[in-house]
Design a protein around this motif. Structure first.
Motif: not given
Ligand code: FES
Length: 233
Positions: A22-45
């Protein structure tokens, strides 16, 4: 903020759906980690995405995943350092419960089998059991293990035979085998001399490369093998 393209291998063995990327587009801070991107997917998508995490700071060991083909902690790797799209899969060789969550029970059963606690039947002294800085240094490296399973699940022997005790178990046995206060050395070494013990290791060094704590895993396994040979079971 930066945009991150994520490709997550999703599966739900409890349902009729087929495993899929499954492909997703996430937004994270400049120093965001993969965990932040996964959180973005879970919480926003898509709230149904399943993965484990707890401390988010490389301490609890719960978010080991295969990230761009390498076992890593999702909380310890920056998105900006990875080639995109970033692929995320569950660690290998374990039964998948859902998406990135695997059944860790066999891993912890193996860990328990080598009695990862201090064994010393002597009556406790009035103060703590002491040891010299040199004695403590002997097992310092293997105290760093956070039981994330990144080492064990990067091992080709473990992939082909899940009964192999695996690097993490041997590392944790090493920590006690070389502790001057412990009296369970021979007992643990006998367990590790079994068919599924330390000698299944073929020294591929995948485990050392995978360890997020930089433990010299293969070296620890070699030290345990040498200790078994000295005991002559
Ligand atoms: S969430 Fe605890 S080590 Fe990553």
């Amino acid at each position: 903020m930066i945009g991150v393209r994520l490709k997550v291998f999703r599966q739900d063995p409890g349902s009729s759906s087929q495993p899929r990327w499954a492909e997703y587009e996430a937004q994270v801070e400049d120093n965001g980690r993969v965990l932040d991107a996964l959180h973005y997917v879970k919480w926003q998508i898509d709230g149904s995405l399943a993965f484990r995490r707890s401390c988010a700071h490389g301490v609890c060991g719960s978010d080991a995943m295969l990230i761009n083909g390498v076992n890593r902690l999702a909380c310890a790797v920056l998105c900006r350092d990875l080639k995109q799209p970033i692929s995320v899969e569950p660690i290998r060789g374990m039964k998948v419960e859902k998406d990135l969550i695997v059944d860790m029970e066999p891993f912890f059963e193996s860990y328990q089998a080598v009695k990862p606690w201090l064994i010393n039947p002597d009556p406790p002294p009035s103060r703590e059991r002491t040891q010299s800085p040199q004695e403590r240094l002997r097992f310092d490296d293997t105290t760093k293990c956070i039981l994330c399973a990144a080492c064990t699940t990067s091992c080709p022997i473990f992939w082909s035979d899940g009964r192999y005790m695996g690097p993490a178990t041997i590392v944790n046995a090493h920590r006690f085998i070389h502790d001057s206060r412990d009296k369970g050395r021979r007992e643990r070494l006998e367990i590790l001399s079994s068919e599924e013990g330390a000698f299944r290791c073929r020294t591929t060094f995948n485990c050392t490369d995978a360890c997020p704590r930089g433990i010299k895993v293969t070296e620890a396994i070699q030290e345990v093998k040498r200790a078994i040979l000295k005991e002559q079971f």
